[in-house]
Scaffold this motif. Structure first.
Motif, PDB file in Angstrom:
ATOM      1  N   MET A   1      -2.863 -13.972  -8.995  1.00 56.64           N
ATOM      2  CA  MET A   1      -2.065 -13.653 -10.171  1.00 56.64           C
ATOM      3  C   MET A   1      -1.122 -14.801 -10.528  1.00 56.64           C
ATOM      4  O   MET A   1      -0.879 -15.076 -11.704  1.00 56.64           O
TER       5      MET A   1
ATOM      6  N   GLU B   1      -4.017  -7.184 -16.440  1.00 56.19           N
ATOM      7  CA  GLU B   1      -5.273  -7.933 -16.367  1.00 56.19           C
ATOM      8  C   GLU B   1      -6.386  -7.158 -15.660  1.00 56.19           C
ATOM      9  O   GLU B   1      -7.565  -7.387 -15.955  1.00 56.19           O
TER      10      GLU B   1
ATOM     11  N   THR C   1       1.680  -7.628 -14.319  1.00 57.47           N
ATOM     12  CA  THR C   1       0.593  -8.543 -14.661  1.00 57.47           C
ATOM     13  C   THR C   1      -0.725  -8.072 -14.057  1.00 57.47           C
ATOM     14  O   THR C   1      -1.785  -8.150 -14.688  1.00 57.47           O
ATOM     15  N   VAL C   2      -0.674  -7.578 -12.830  1.00 56.43           N
ATOM     16  CA  VAL C   2      -1.876  -7.019 -12.193  1.00 56.43           C
ATOM     17  C   VAL C   2      -2.432  -5.883 -13.035  1.00 56.43           C
ATOM     18  O   VAL C   2      -3.638  -5.803 -13.298  1.00 56.43           O
ATOM     19  N   SER C   3      -1.549  -4.995 -13.480  1.00 55.39           N
ATOM     20  CA  SER C   3      -1.982  -3.839 -14.280  1.00 55.39           C
ATOM     21  C   SER C   3      -2.553  -4.262 -15.613  1.00 55.39           C
ATOM     22  O   SER C   3      -3.534  -3.684 -16.098  1.00 55.39           O
TER      23      SER C   3
ATOM     24  N   GLY D   1      -7.365  -1.848 -10.862  1.00 50.68           N
ATOM     25  CA  GLY D   1      -6.767  -2.953 -10.113  1.00 50.68           C
ATOM     26  C   GLY D   1      -5.434  -2.572  -9.502  1.00 50.68           C
ATOM     27  O   GLY D   1      -5.141  -2.925  -8.351  1.00 50.68           O
ATOM     28  N   SER D   2      -4.635  -1.843 -10.280  1.00 55.25           N
ATOM     29  CA  SER D   2      -3.336  -1.374  -9.766  1.00 55.25           C
ATOM     30  C   SER D   2      -3.537  -0.414  -8.602  1.00 55.25           C
ATOM     31  O   SER D   2      -2.829  -0.489  -7.586  1.00 55.25           O
TER      32      SER D   2
ATOM     33  N   LEU E   1       3.178 -10.088  -2.906  1.00 55.84           N
ATOM     34  CA  LEU E   1       2.605 -10.260  -4.243  1.00 55.84           C
ATOM     35  C   LEU E   1       3.490 -11.186  -5.065  1.00 55.84           C
ATOM     36  O   LEU E   1       2.998 -12.094  -5.731  1.00 55.84           O
TER      37      LEU E   1
ATOM     38  N   PHE F   1       3.641  -7.157 -10.608  1.00 52.72           N
ATOM     39  CA  PHE F   1       2.746  -5.998 -10.559  1.00 52.72           C
ATOM     40  C   PHE F   1       2.327  -5.574 -11.968  1.00 52.72           C
ATOM     41  O   PHE F   1       1.211  -5.075 -12.169  1.00 52.72           O
TER      42      PHE F   1
ATOM     43  N   ILE G   1      -4.234 -11.492  -3.595  1.00 49.66           N
ATOM     44  CA  ILE G   1      -4.042 -10.986  -4.967  1.00 49.66           C
ATOM     45  C   ILE G   1      -2.838 -11.680  -5.602  1.00 49.66           C
ATOM     46  O   ILE G   1      -2.876 -12.087  -6.769  1.00 49.66           O
TER      47      ILE G   1
ATOM     48  N   TYR H   1      -9.185 -11.210 -16.224  1.00 50.06           N
ATOM     49  CA  TYR H   1      -8.405 -12.187 -15.466  1.00 50.06           C
ATOM     50  C   TYR H   1      -8.012 -13.365 -16.358  1.00 50.06           C
ATOM     51  O   TYR H   1      -8.859 -13.991 -17.003  1.00 50.06           O
TER      52      TYR H   1
ATOM     53  N   THR I   1      -4.544  -2.271  -5.446  1.00 44.14           N
ATOM     54  CA  THR I   1      -3.400  -2.973  -4.860  1.00 44.14           C
ATOM     55  C   THR I   1      -2.482  -2.006  -4.129  1.00 44.14           C
ATOM     56  O   THR I   1      -2.063  -2.262  -2.988  1.00 44.14           O
TER      57      THR I   1
END
Length: 388
Positions: free
Chosen positions: A40, A284, A280-282, A289-290, A352, A278, A36, A258, A293
């Motif tokens: 990212m 996109e 950025t994960v949330s 997704g959060s 990450l 993190f 992941i 993404y 993870t």
């Protein structure tokens, strides 16, 4: 009865037998989180492997092999090297303060790196490993009563306090905080009296206000005050937290897609490849997704704690639990930081975030955890080097 019949699982010396004893669920989850992170880093670089994603992936692949190799090492070698390793790392931390080899990276705000000529390292990261091993060895050789409450607790307290103060003076409060909390977690796992724990918490609460007002540097104090009210300076000290919250909230349930996160792609989000990845994960991938993870992180922590509980040696139990504690602290502190629930202290999200020292520390730590799993029936004598 043959000797093989007397050998319990995990005690066989053959390489193939040891490999089958590895916890592949834990290894798989570590790979997923690192995957992941790579995805990212590729995204926030605009769909390019450079400058972060390819280095992150290569580092993880190399350290994954090293982690498996360390997992095959018998705990007696971890036990033997505990005090020497702690001593060497403490010397490296001292060298930052008292030799010209210590330096401050541009914009870091802390002199916390050591230039050895052939390489540059951040001793504070590795000090966490040395501290856990040294504390595990000390508690292995002492009774439950001494671990609960005794004048001898001055020794583990000193093991924690000396590097904590040196690292805090750099000033690297993020690393110092993780180090101190990791040491405290080890003492709790070892059986520290709850009265002492309660007294320590009360003392910490009482010390925090004067520490913030009279000991911290101005920029550190501003971080704390910004955490309490980031909207007071939205374009200055509060900018990081505000942008992080925007990225977290704008992802909604499923995310923007993404490579489509505006906060990260347009570079509104600061340190998007390290401290705030993190967010950025949330942005996109949204809440789901959060959640996925964080679920991977929870799975890693629970499996590692289970491994610690199965170890027959006291050293193995405490060392594996301590390594799990500092990993969990990374996740908790970084998660709270990007959500605006804690001051920004420069703690990365493990595996990450982009960063070699942090990843190496985590992978070596899980090498020890897996070694505890492979050799869970190993017994270690109390004290001394007389190991077979």
């Amino acid at each position: 009865m043959t000797s093989s019949a007397l050998t319990r699982p995990g005690e066989r010396d053959r390489l193939s037998s040891k490999i089958t004893e590895l916890d592949w669920r834990l290894i798989g989850l570590l790979c997923i989180v690192a995957g992941i992170g790579t995805a990212m880093l590729y995204s926030i670089a605009g769909g390019h492997w450079q400058p972060w994603a390819i280095k992150h992936l290569i580092r993880f692949a190399a350290l994954l092999v090293a982690m498996v190799g360390l997992a095959l090492v018998h705990p007696k070698w971890w036990f033997r090297t505990a005090y020497p390793l702690y001593g060497v790392l403490l010397i490296l931390v001292l060298m930052i303060e008292f030799t010209p080899l210590g330096y401050e990276p541009a914009g870091a705000g802390a002199k916390n790196w050591l230039n050895l000529g052939f390489t540059r390292i951040q001793p504070a990261e590795f000090m966490k490993l040395g501290l856990v091993l040294a504390l595990a060895r000390w508690y292995h050789s002492h009774t439950a009563q001494e671990a609960r409450w005794s004048w001898k607790l001055i020794f583990p307290a000193g093991m924690i306090g000396v590097p904590f103060l040196l690292i805090a003076k750099q000033p690297d409060l993020g690393s110092a905080m993780v180090l101190g909390l990791t040491g405290a977690a080890v003492m709790v796992v070892a059986g520290l009296s709850w009265r002492i724990i309660a007294a320590g918490i009360a003392a910490a609460v009482a010390v925090i206000p004067p520490f913030v007002m009279f000991v911290m540097h101005d920029y550190q104090r501003n971080r704390v005050l910004t955490f309490l009210n980031p909207e007071a300076d939205p374009s200055g000290t509060g900018y990081n937290i505000i942008q992080s919250k925007i990225a977290l909230g704008s992802g909604g349930l499923l995310g923007k897609g993404y490579g489509l996160g505006s906060q990260s792609q347009l570079e509104f989000l600061p340190e998007r490849h390290t401290d705030f990845i993190f967010s950025t994960v949330s942005e996109e991938f949204g809440f789901l997704g959060s959640f996925f993870t964080l679920a991977c992180y929870v799975g890693i922590i629970l499996i590692a704690l289970r491994i610690a509980s199965l170890a027959h040696s006291h050293f193995g139990r405490i060392a594996a639990a301590g390594m799990t504690a500092f990993f969990a602290l990374f996740v908790l502190i970084n998660g709270a930081m990007v959500m605006g629930l804690a001051p920004v202290v420069g703690v990365p999200m493990p595996l990450l975030s982009y960063g070699g020292s942090s990843m190496m520390t985590v992978m070596i730590g899980f090498g020890l955890v897996l070694s505890t799993r492979v050799h869970r029936y190993a017994e270690l004598p109390k004290g001394g080097y007389g190991l077979i």
